[in-house]
Design a protein around this motif. Structure first.
Motif, short mmCIF file in Angstrom:
data_model
loop_
_atom_site.label_atom_id
_atom_site.label_comp_id
_atom_site.label_asym_id
_atom_site.label_seq_id
_atom_site.Cartn_x
_atom_site.Cartn_y
_atom_site.Cartn_z
N VAL A 1 29.32 34.22 36.71
CA VAL A 1 28.63 32.94 36.53
C VAL A 1 27.21 33.06 37.08
CG1 VAL A 1 28.59 30.47 37.11
CG2 VAL A 1 30.78 31.63 36.68
N THR A 2 26.26 32.49 36.35
CA THR A 2 24.85 32.53 36.72
C THR A 2 24.31 31.10 36.73
OG1 THR A 2 24.49 34.75 35.80
CG2 THR A 2 22.56 33.33 35.95
N GLY A 3 23.27 30.88 37.52
CA GLY A 3 22.66 29.55 37.58
C GLY A 3 21.32 29.51 36.88
N LEU A 4 21.08 28.44 36.12
CA LEU A 4 19.75 28.15 35.58
C LEU A 4 19.20 27.03 36.45
CD1 LEU A 4 20.36 28.16 31.70
CD2 LEU A 4 19.59 30.02 33.19
N GLY B 1 25.68 25.49 19.60
CA GLY B 1 26.82 24.68 20.04
C GLY B 1 27.16 24.90 21.50
N GLY B 2 28.44 24.76 21.83
CA GLY B 2 28.88 24.94 23.21
C GLY B 2 28.62 26.35 23.70
N TYR B 3 28.33 26.47 24.99
CA TYR B 3 28.03 27.79 25.53
C TYR B 3 28.80 28.08 26.82
CZ TYR B 3 24.80 25.06 28.45
OH TYR B 3 24.25 24.13 29.31
N GLY B 4 29.82 27.29 27.08
CA GLY B 4 30.66 27.57 28.24
C GLY B 4 30.10 27.05 29.55
N LEU B 5 29.38 25.94 29.53
CA LEU B 5 28.82 25.37 30.76
C LEU B 5 29.95 25.12 31.76
CD1 LEU B 5 26.38 24.11 32.28
CD2 LEU B 5 26.97 21.93 31.15
N ARG B 6 29.82 25.70 32.96
CA ARG B 6 30.86 25.56 33.98
C ARG B 6 30.77 24.23 34.71
NH1 ARG B 6 32.36 29.40 31.39
NH2 ARG B 6 33.01 31.44 32.20
N SER B 7 29.56 23.91 35.18
CA SER B 7 29.33 22.64 35.86
C SER B 7 27.84 22.44 36.03
CB SER B 7 30.03 22.60 37.23
OG SER B 7 29.45 23.55 38.12
N ALA C 1 20.02 21.94 44.79
CA ALA C 1 19.05 22.03 43.70
C ALA C 1 19.72 21.63 42.40
CB ALA C 1 18.50 23.45 43.59
N ALA C 2 18.90 21.39 41.38
CA ALA C 2 19.41 21.08 40.04
C ALA C 2 19.70 22.41 39.34
CB ALA C 2 18.38 20.28 39.26
N VAL C 3 20.96 22.62 39.00
CA VAL C 3 21.38 23.91 38.45
C VAL C 3 22.42 23.70 37.35
CG1 VAL C 3 22.48 26.13 38.93
CG2 VAL C 3 20.98 25.09 40.64
N LEU C 4 22.25 24.43 36.24
CA LEU C 4 23.30 24.55 35.24
C LEU C 4 24.04 25.85 35.52
CD1 LEU C 4 21.40 23.65 31.91
CD2 LEU C 4 22.78 22.14 33.34
N ARG C 5 25.33 25.76 35.77
CA ARG C 5 26.13 26.97 36.04
C ARG C 5 26.71 27.45 34.71
NH1 ARG C 5 30.57 26.17 38.73
NH2 ARG C 5 30.62 28.25 39.69
N VAL C 6 26.26 28.63 34.28
CA VAL C 6 26.59 29.14 32.94
C VAL C 6 27.22 30.53 33.05
CG1 VAL C 6 24.63 27.86 32.02
CG2 VAL C 6 24.36 30.28 32.58
N PRO C 7 27.95 30.96 32.01
CA PRO C 7 28.49 32.32 32.01
C PRO C 7 27.35 33.35 32.01
CG PRO C 7 29.52 30.97 30.30
CD PRO C 7 28.35 30.20 30.81
N THR C 8 27.49 34.36 32.82
CA THR C 8 26.46 35.41 32.87
C THR C 8 26.29 36.06 31.50
OG1 THR C 8 26.99 35.83 35.19
CG2 THR C 8 25.78 37.55 34.02
N SER C 9 27.38 36.15 30.74
CA SER C 9 27.33 36.77 29.42
C SER C 9 26.42 36.00 28.46
CB SER C 9 28.74 36.86 28.82
OG SER C 9 29.33 35.57 28.73
N LEU C 10 26.20 34.72 28.75
CA LEU C 10 25.33 33.91 27.88
C LEU C 10 23.95 34.52 27.79
CD1 LEU C 10 24.63 31.20 26.36
CD2 LEU C 10 24.01 30.29 28.60
N MET C 11 23.46 35.07 28.89
CA MET C 11 22.10 35.59 28.91
C MET C 11 21.92 36.76 27.94
SD MET C 11 21.12 33.42 31.02
CE MET C 11 19.43 33.91 31.22
N ARG C 12 23.00 37.47 27.64
CA ARG C 12 22.90 38.62 26.73
C ARG C 12 23.07 38.22 25.27
NH1 ARG C 12 26.27 40.48 30.92
NH2 ARG C 12 28.13 40.25 29.60
#
Length: 340
Positions: A128-131, A163-169, A197-208
């Protein structure tokens, strides 16, 4: 030491504010005046306004309309096109990671003190990675503006991948101002409040993930345009002044002191720098106004009174005098000639 205390952002951030407020029965222009926004800020993307004014107009309207989810509503109606050339560069990036990097690099075009960065997951979860969306360290962002921006970011990511990208929280730095269920509905994921902080927690795989339909030529053109907008330290003083004036027309007087404040230098220092470069501040402002006036007159049908306001003129008569000085004819004649 002369320094800038005011952060300036493009009025594009208020796209759909008027429509959203009026749909709720509110007076968008009244709220804009109460927040100190300049005329036209709700109807054009190109004005440079104070970030505090944008935050204030959202908070003022939300309170007056008893609409605690106003920021979420505005973001839900906004389109990626509000980012202008940056949207073109983002959409034509090879991957999500490239799109995020591009956004981070050229965020200054819209807001000089905003940042978007990729950070480790706040919870330390593998995969999981944060934006992270952040503002100046000494500023505490207000809820409505923060929620509007973070939801818009979420929608942009969804648009890029289709579409959806697996947003965790979602992490927000303030307490909820609307029912929690409203946040869950808007983001389609758990929203946590009072976070650092304001963060979107997303799958790390999304970045690739690669983006579809990429046009490398369009991306190159957009990046070339964006790179020319930077008023950074490596750019000459005249170019920096031109960039600020271009974005400031219509927000109030574009005097030397105003531009110097935006560039965080003393007015006399800026004046000396321009003289050393063989440039004059008044001439730069006039050049920018002339180019903007021609664009408005030849590519739009907006009333001359509105054109005058967007050029920062106190009255339409000033536009008429300038048009005769620039082109030897009236603004109406310039428009008619272009139409022919």
């Amino acid at each position: 030491m002369y320094c800038a205390d005011v952060s300036l952002v493009r009025s594009a951030g208020l796209q759909r504010f008027r429509q959203t407020v009026e749909a709720l029965g509110g007076d968008a222009d009244l709220f804009a005046r109460q927040a100190g926004l300049p005329p036209g800020a709700l109807d054009t993307d190109e004005l440079l306004v104070e970030d505090t004014a944008i935050a204030a107009v959202l908070e003022t309207a939300a309170a007056a309309l008893r609409c605690p989810d106003l920021g979420l509503r505005v973001a839900s109606a906004q389109e990626m096109s509000l980012l202008g050339p940056l949207a073109v560069a983002i959409q034509n990036s090879p991957s999500v990671a490239d799109a995020i990097e591009c956004t981070s690099r050229y965020m200054f075009v819209h807001a000089r003190d905003l940042s978007l960065s990729v950070v480790p997951d706040p919870d330390g979860v593998a995969g999981v990675t944060g934006l992270r969306y952040a503002f100046r360290a000494w500023v505490r962002p207000l809820p409505q503006a923060t929620e509007m921006t973070v939801l818009f970011l979420h929608r942009v990511v969804g648009f890029l991948v289709g579409g959806g990208y697996g947003l965790r929280s979602v992490d927000l730095p303030h307490r909820p101002v609307a029912p929690v269920a409203r946040y869950t509905e808007a983001f389609g994921a758990t929203v946590r409040f009072g976070r650092p902080a304001a963060v979107l927690r997303v799958p790390t795989s999304l970045m690739r993930q690669p983006l579809a339909g990429v046009d490398a030529t369009l991306r190159g053109l957009a990046l070339a345009f964006l790179s020319r907008q930077s008023p950074g330290p490596r750019t000459g003083p005249a170019a920096r002044v031109r960039a600020v004036v271009s974005q400031s027309l219509g927000t109030g007087p574009t005097e030397l002191a105003d531009v110097a404040r935006a560039l965080a230098v003393h007015p006399r220092t800026l004046q000396r720098q321009l003289v050393a470069e063989g440039q004059g501040f008044t001439e730069i402002v006039d050049d920018v106004r002339r180019a903007r006036a021609r664009a408005y007159l030849t590519t739009t049908d907006m009333p001359l009174a509105q054109v005058s306001r967007l050029l920062g003129f106190a009255e339409q008569a000033v536009l008429s005098r300038c048009a005769r000085r620039w082109w030897g004819m009236s603004p109406t004649a310039v428009r008619r000639r272009a139409q022919r």
